[in-house]
Write a protein that holds these residues in place. Structure first.
Motif, PDB file in Angstrom:
ATOM      1  N   MET A   1     -40.023 -47.203 -22.367  1.00  0.00           N
ATOM      2  CA  MET A   1     -40.470 -47.458 -23.716  1.00  0.00           C
ATOM      3  C   MET A   1     -41.905 -47.968 -23.676  1.00  0.00           C
ATOM      4  SD  MET A   1     -37.150 -49.131 -25.531  1.00  0.00           S
ATOM      5  CE  MET A   1     -35.559 -48.526 -25.063  1.00  0.00           C
ATOM      6  N   LEU A   2     -42.599 -47.811 -24.759  1.00  0.00           N
ATOM      7  CA  LEU A   2     -43.981 -48.265 -24.834  1.00  0.00           C
ATOM      8  C   LEU A   2     -44.056 -49.781 -24.845  1.00  0.00           C
ATOM      9  CD1 LEU A   2     -45.263 -45.774 -27.536  1.00  0.00           C
ATOM     10  CD2 LEU A   2     -45.711 -45.709 -25.087  1.00  0.00           C
TER      11      LEU A   2
ATOM     12  N   VAL B   1     -35.647 -48.812 -20.193  1.00  0.00           N
ATOM     13  CA  VAL B   1     -36.752 -49.371 -19.419  1.00  0.00           C
ATOM     14  C   VAL B   1     -37.858 -49.768 -20.392  1.00  0.00           C
ATOM     15  CG1 VAL B   1     -38.436 -48.955 -17.597  1.00  0.00           C
ATOM     16  CG2 VAL B   1     -36.172 -47.894 -17.460  1.00  0.00           C
ATOM     17  N   PHE B   2     -38.177 -51.062 -20.414  1.00  0.00           N
ATOM     18  CA  PHE B   2     -39.223 -51.582 -21.296  1.00  0.00           C
ATOM     19  C   PHE B   2     -40.534 -51.666 -20.540  1.00  0.00           C
ATOM     20  CE2 PHE B   2     -35.343 -52.710 -23.381  1.00  0.00           C
ATOM     21  CZ  PHE B   2     -35.643 -52.630 -24.732  1.00  0.00           C
ATOM     22  N   GLY B   3     -41.630 -51.768 -21.264  1.00  0.00           N
ATOM     23  CA  GLY B   3     -42.956 -51.752 -20.665  1.00  0.00           C
ATOM     24  C   GLY B   3     -43.540 -53.113 -20.371  1.00  0.00           C
ATOM     25  N   GLY B   4     -42.722 -54.095 -20.005  1.00  0.00           N
ATOM     26  CA  GLY B   4     -43.233 -55.401 -19.613  1.00  0.00           C
ATOM     27  C   GLY B   4     -43.101 -56.480 -20.665  1.00  0.00           C
TER      28      GLY B   4
ATOM     29  N   ILE C   1     -28.802 -56.275 -16.217  1.00  0.00           N
ATOM     30  CA  ILE C   1     -30.119 -56.570 -16.766  1.00  0.00           C
ATOM     31  C   ILE C   1     -30.958 -56.946 -15.563  1.00  0.00           C
ATOM     32  CG2 ILE C   1     -31.483 -58.091 -18.228  1.00  0.00           C
ATOM     33  CD1 ILE C   1     -29.011 -58.427 -19.974  1.00  0.00           C
ATOM     34  N   GLU C   2     -32.050 -56.214 -15.334  1.00  0.00           N
ATOM     35  CA  GLU C   2     -32.811 -56.442 -14.111  1.00  0.00           C
ATOM     36  C   GLU C   2     -34.318 -56.406 -14.345  1.00  0.00           C
ATOM     37  OE1 GLU C   2     -31.858 -53.373 -11.274  1.00  0.00           O
ATOM     38  OE2 GLU C   2     -31.931 -51.837 -12.815  1.00  0.00           O
ATOM     39  N   LYS C   3     -35.016 -57.151 -13.463  1.00  0.00           N
ATOM     40  CA  LYS C   3     -36.477 -57.177 -13.444  1.00  0.00           C
ATOM     41  C   LYS C   3     -37.066 -57.519 -14.807  1.00  0.00           C
ATOM     42  CE  LYS C   3     -36.577 -54.113  -9.526  1.00  0.00           C
ATOM     43  NZ  LYS C   3     -36.842 -52.790  -9.016  1.00  0.00           N
ATOM     44  N   CYS C   4     -36.459 -58.487 -15.488  1.00  0.00           N
ATOM     45  CA  CYS C   4     -36.958 -59.000 -16.762  1.00  0.00           C
ATOM     46  C   CYS C   4     -37.448 -60.428 -16.543  1.00  0.00           C
ATOM     47  CB  CYS C   4     -35.849 -59.003 -17.820  1.00  0.00           C
ATOM     48  SG  CYS C   4     -35.232 -57.355 -18.238  1.00  0.00           S
ATOM     49  N   ASP C   5     -38.267 -60.928 -17.455  1.00  0.00           N
ATOM     50  CA  ASP C   5     -38.649 -62.339 -17.357  1.00  0.00           C
ATOM     51  C   ASP C   5     -37.418 -63.215 -17.532  1.00  0.00           C
ATOM     52  OD1 ASP C   5     -41.319 -61.940 -16.858  1.00  0.00           O
ATOM     53  OD2 ASP C   5     -41.915 -62.096 -18.937  1.00  0.00           O
ATOM     54  N   THR C   6     -36.667 -62.992 -18.604  1.00  0.00           N
ATOM     55  CA  THR C   6     -35.421 -63.705 -18.860  1.00  0.00           C
ATOM     56  C   THR C   6     -34.330 -62.657 -19.062  1.00  0.00           C
ATOM     57  OG1 THR C   6     -36.550 -65.572 -19.895  1.00  0.00           O
ATOM     58  CG2 THR C   6     -34.212 -65.309 -20.401  1.00  0.00           C
TER      59      THR C   6
ATOM     60  N   GLU D   1     -21.625 -49.650 -18.565  1.00  0.00           N
ATOM     61  CA  GLU D   1     -22.201 -48.931 -17.431  1.00  0.00           C
ATOM     62  C   GLU D   1     -23.664 -48.577 -17.706  1.00  0.00           C
ATOM     63  OE1 GLU D   1     -19.712 -45.721 -16.033  1.00  0.00           O
ATOM     64  OE2 GLU D   1     -17.909 -46.883 -16.392  1.00  0.00           O
ATOM     65  N   SER D   2     -24.437 -49.563 -18.173  1.00  0.00           N
ATOM     66  CA  SER D   2     -25.827 -49.342 -18.545  1.00  0.00           C
ATOM     67  C   SER D   2     -26.731 -50.389 -17.914  1.00  0.00           C
ATOM     68  CB  SER D   2     -25.977 -49.391 -20.068  1.00  0.00           C
ATOM     69  OG  SER D   2     -25.242 -48.336 -20.661  1.00  0.00           O
ATOM     70  N   SER D   3     -28.054 -50.135 -17.970  1.00  0.00           N
ATOM     71  CA  SER D   3     -29.000 -51.110 -17.450  1.00  0.00           C
ATOM     72  C   SER D   3     -30.170 -51.278 -18.413  1.00  0.00           C
ATOM     73  CB  SER D   3     -29.513 -50.696 -16.069  1.00  0.00           C
ATOM     74  OG  SER D   3     -30.343 -49.563 -16.168  1.00  0.00           O
ATOM     75  N   VAL D   4     -30.704 -52.498 -18.403  1.00  0.00           N
ATOM     76  CA  VAL D   4     -31.888 -52.846 -19.180  1.00  0.00           C
ATOM     77  C   VAL D   4     -32.868 -53.431 -18.176  1.00  0.00           C
ATOM     78  CG1 VAL D   4     -32.814 -54.321 -21.007  1.00  0.00           C
ATOM     79  CG2 VAL D   4     -30.514 -53.355 -21.240  1.00  0.00           C
ATOM     80  N   SER D   5     -34.104 -52.937 -18.148  1.00  0.00           N
ATOM     81  CA  SER D   5     -35.066 -53.460 -17.177  1.00  0.00           C
ATOM     82  C   SER D   5     -36.476 -53.505 -17.751  1.00  0.00           C
ATOM     83  CB  SER D   5     -35.057 -52.622 -15.896  1.00  0.00           C
ATOM     84  OG  SER D   5     -35.499 -51.312 -16.155  1.00  0.00           O
TER      85      SER D   5
END
Length: 143
Positions: A1-2, A21-24, A63-68, A39-43
């Protein structure tokens, strides 16, 4: 995502076998709605899931590689339901921010978080004092 994308759930959203997948920055905000992850992921988000009010159901999701990884707001306004596979908070700077007295900590499997597992906060008189992730807390570009 942007960059800057925030997905706000006020109705119902079911995410099955998907990778978001988010952009930071940004993330998923549940504000009076219902979110079901299966069976999903958010990163790559500032906050994987911010549960302000409403319901969260999670089964075999990460949920991975996120700040929180997860932020849970007012105990009186949220419900969290476990699935058999639960929700893993993996490689986040902070596994989660949860209200003191949240009794379902075992629903979350926290692995490899920078500042450790789940940070609890006690009841506070104003929302400004609650450690909600924001622009000042976004992760650096090093990841």
């Amino acid at each position: 995502m942007l960059p800057g994308t925030e997905l706000t759930v006020r109705g119902g959203l079911q995410i099955n076998r998907a990778r978001l997948v988010f952009g930071g920055d940004g993330g998923i905000v549940v504000d009076g709605g219902s979110l079901f992850l299966e069976e999903s992921s958010v990163s790559g988000a500032a906050y994987g899931i911010m549960l302000l009010s409403g319901e969260l159901r999670a089964d075999k999701s990460v949920i991975e590689k996120c700040d929180t990884g997860i932020f849970i707001g007012n105990l009186k306004e949220v419900k969290v339901y476990p699935g058999e596979g639960g929700l893993e908070l993996k490689d986040c700077v902070r596994g989660g921010v949860i209200p003191e007295g949240f009794e379902q900590k075992s629903l979350f499997k926290v692995t490899s978080s920078g500042e450790g597992g789940l940070l609890e906060f006690s009841a506070v008189p104003s929302i400004e004092k609650v450690p909600i992730p924001g622009p000042d807390n976004y992760r650096s570009e090093e990841r």
